[in-house]
Design a protein around this motif. Structure first.
Motif, short mmCIF file in Angstrom:
data_model
loop_
_atom_site.label_atom_id
_atom_site.label_comp_id
_atom_site.label_asym_id
_atom_site.label_seq_id
_atom_site.Cartn_x
_atom_site.Cartn_y
_atom_site.Cartn_z
N THR A 1 4.86 -0.02 -11.43
CA THR A 1 5.82 0.39 -12.45
C THR A 1 5.17 0.62 -13.80
O THR A 1 5.66 1.41 -14.60
N VAL A 2 4.05 -0.03 -14.07
CA VAL A 2 3.39 0.09 -15.38
C VAL A 2 2.53 1.34 -15.47
O VAL A 2 2.70 2.17 -16.37
N CYS A 3 1.60 1.49 -14.51
CA CYS A 3 0.63 2.60 -14.60
C CYS A 3 1.01 3.81 -13.75
O CYS A 3 0.36 4.86 -13.83
N SER A 4 2.05 3.65 -12.91
CA SER A 4 2.55 4.74 -12.05
C SER A 4 1.52 5.18 -11.00
O SER A 4 1.60 6.29 -10.48
N LYS A 5 0.55 4.33 -10.70
CA LYS A 5 -0.43 4.64 -9.68
C LYS A 5 -0.09 3.91 -8.38
O LYS A 5 0.51 2.84 -8.41
N LYS A 6 -0.51 4.50 -7.25
CA LYS A 6 -0.24 3.89 -5.96
C LYS A 6 -1.16 2.68 -5.73
O LYS A 6 -2.29 2.64 -6.19
N GLU B 1 -7.15 -2.71 -1.35
CA GLU B 1 -8.02 -3.67 -2.03
C GLU B 1 -7.51 -4.07 -3.42
O GLU B 1 -8.14 -4.86 -4.11
N ASP B 2 -6.38 -3.54 -3.85
CA ASP B 2 -5.86 -3.85 -5.18
C ASP B 2 -5.43 -5.31 -5.28
O ASP B 2 -4.92 -5.90 -4.32
N ASP B 3 -5.64 -5.89 -6.47
CA ASP B 3 -5.19 -7.25 -6.77
C ASP B 3 -3.74 -7.14 -7.27
O ASP B 3 -3.49 -6.67 -8.38
N SER C 1 0.84 -1.20 0.00
CA SER C 1 0.00 0.00 0.00
C SER C 1 0.87 1.25 0.00
O SER C 1 1.80 1.38 0.81
N GLY C 2 0.58 2.14 -0.94
CA GLY C 2 1.35 3.36 -1.05
C GLY C 2 2.52 3.27 -2.02
O GLY C 2 3.07 4.29 -2.43
N PRO D 1 10.98 -1.71 -0.93
CA PRO D 1 9.89 -0.72 -0.74
C PRO D 1 10.44 0.70 -0.71
O PRO D 1 11.53 0.95 -0.19
N GLN D 2 9.66 1.61 -1.29
CA GLN D 2 10.04 3.01 -1.30
C GLN D 2 9.37 3.79 -0.17
O GLN D 2 9.81 4.87 0.20
N CYS D 3 8.27 3.22 0.35
CA CYS D 3 7.54 3.89 1.44
C CYS D 3 7.95 3.28 2.78
O CYS D 3 8.39 2.14 2.85
N ASN D 4 7.77 4.02 3.82
CA ASN D 4 8.11 3.54 5.17
C ASN D 4 6.86 3.29 6.01
O ASN D 4 6.93 3.13 7.21
N ASP D 5 5.68 3.28 5.32
CA ASP D 5 4.42 3.15 6.08
C ASP D 5 4.12 1.71 6.46
O ASP D 5 3.23 1.45 7.24
#
Length: 309
Positions: free
Chosen positions: A10-15, A19-21, A5-6, A57-61
């Motif tokens: 790499t393909v769509c550049s969206k976070k 609930e994402d598959d 999460s967050g 991971p790029q996020c620390n959350d």
């Protein structure tokens, strides 16, 4: 909460959302939306594949999130304590998942494509002068098998992969793939290793040759050494034949490029001088038969000379 999460697809550049598959590349660990991966057809994080590193991971959350289990069948992310995949139902405790040892590669096999979904512009040598498409054009026959093996050799550096035809018929394999020097060497070795059988065969051709052959011990230490050498040679060549053919292909393509005046001449040589040759196999068989006949004639002459002079 998913540990991705967050993070950014790499393909769509969206976070990624909870609930994402999400599926991940089992080779480098890069996460994707399942629909994005299906659209790309493979892992596109080439930098990690080339450097043999793993995605971080790029996020620390998500530091408190425990490692999740990756389904070996569909790459679905599952809870760390899950026993079955929530996507396809496969049992995760029987999958023997070992991070970093899964060599599955995200390549969509499209049989209508002459390169089977692989990138024809992918570089196949250290200098970056030979492409996968050129290798495929040179190999021609059984292209899917060899391109897959060559890609694995190139990416992993592991030179061992068993070729059953090269194990049973090493000299004929080399002749069919136009590796004539290797074919000649292996043919001579095969004849040398077959010396005990050849001597035993002489015993059936008249009393003179039988007496001559009877003077030679074909069941002793020397015969055992030749038999062992034959088996060892076949095993080693069966294990390294694909790598030898890979190196042969790369070297041939470089020579063609250096000797060609333009790209048209280069492409013509690649297509005309590559592939397999049944004629070469027949020639090697005839050479073998000729050498055996010469050896038989020489031994027979020596036997008669010994018996009557």
């Amino acid at each position: 909460m998913s540990k991705y999460s967050g993070e950014i697809c790499t393909v769509c550049s969206k976070k990624f959302d909870q609930e994402d598959d999400i599926v991940v590349c089992p080779q480098c660990g890069t996460p994707y939306h399942r629909s994005c991966y299906q659209e790309a057809g493979r892992c596109i994080n080439e930098k990690l594949h080339e450097s043999h590193q793993s995605w971080k991971p790029q996020c620390n959350d998500n530091e408190e999130v425990k490692d999740e289990k990756i389904c070996p069948r569909c790459s679905k992310q599952n809870a760390h304590d899950a026993s079955e995949c929530s996507g396809c139902g496969a049992r995760l405790d029987d999958a023997n998942i070992k991070p970093g040892l899964n060599d599955a590669d995200f390549i969509k096999i499209d049989l209508s494509d002459q390169y089977f979904g692989m990138n024809p512009d992918e570089k196949m040598d250290d200098e970056g002068t030979v492409t996968l498409g050129e290798v495929g054009d040179y190999v021609k026959n059984n292209k899917l098998y060899y391109l897959s093996v060559f890609k694995r050799i190139r990416s992993s550096g592991i030179k061992i992969s068993f070729n059953i035809f090269a194990f049973f018929f090493p000299n004929y394999y080399c002749a069919s793939r136009k590796m004539y020097l290797w074919s000649g060497i292996l043919t001579l070795l095969s004849l040398v290793f077959s010396t005990p059988e050849f001597i035993d065969a002489l015993a059936g051709f008249g009393s003179v040759t039988a007496g001559f052959a009877g003077d030679i011990n074909t069941k002793g230490l020397f015969a055992g050494i030749l038999y062992s050498c034959n088996i060892i040679t076949r095993i080693l060549f069966g294990l390294f034949a694909n790598n030898i053919y890979y190196r042969h292909t790369i070297n041939k393509l470089k020579k063609f490029r250096a000797a060609s005046k333009d790209s048209a001449q280069y492409r013509f040589r690649v297509r005309s001088e590559g592939g397999t040759s049944i004629v070469s196999v027949i020639i090697i068989m005839l050479i073998e038969a000729t050498l055996v006949l010469i050896a038989f004639a020489a031994v027979t002459a020596a036997a008669y000379f010994k018996a009557y002079f």
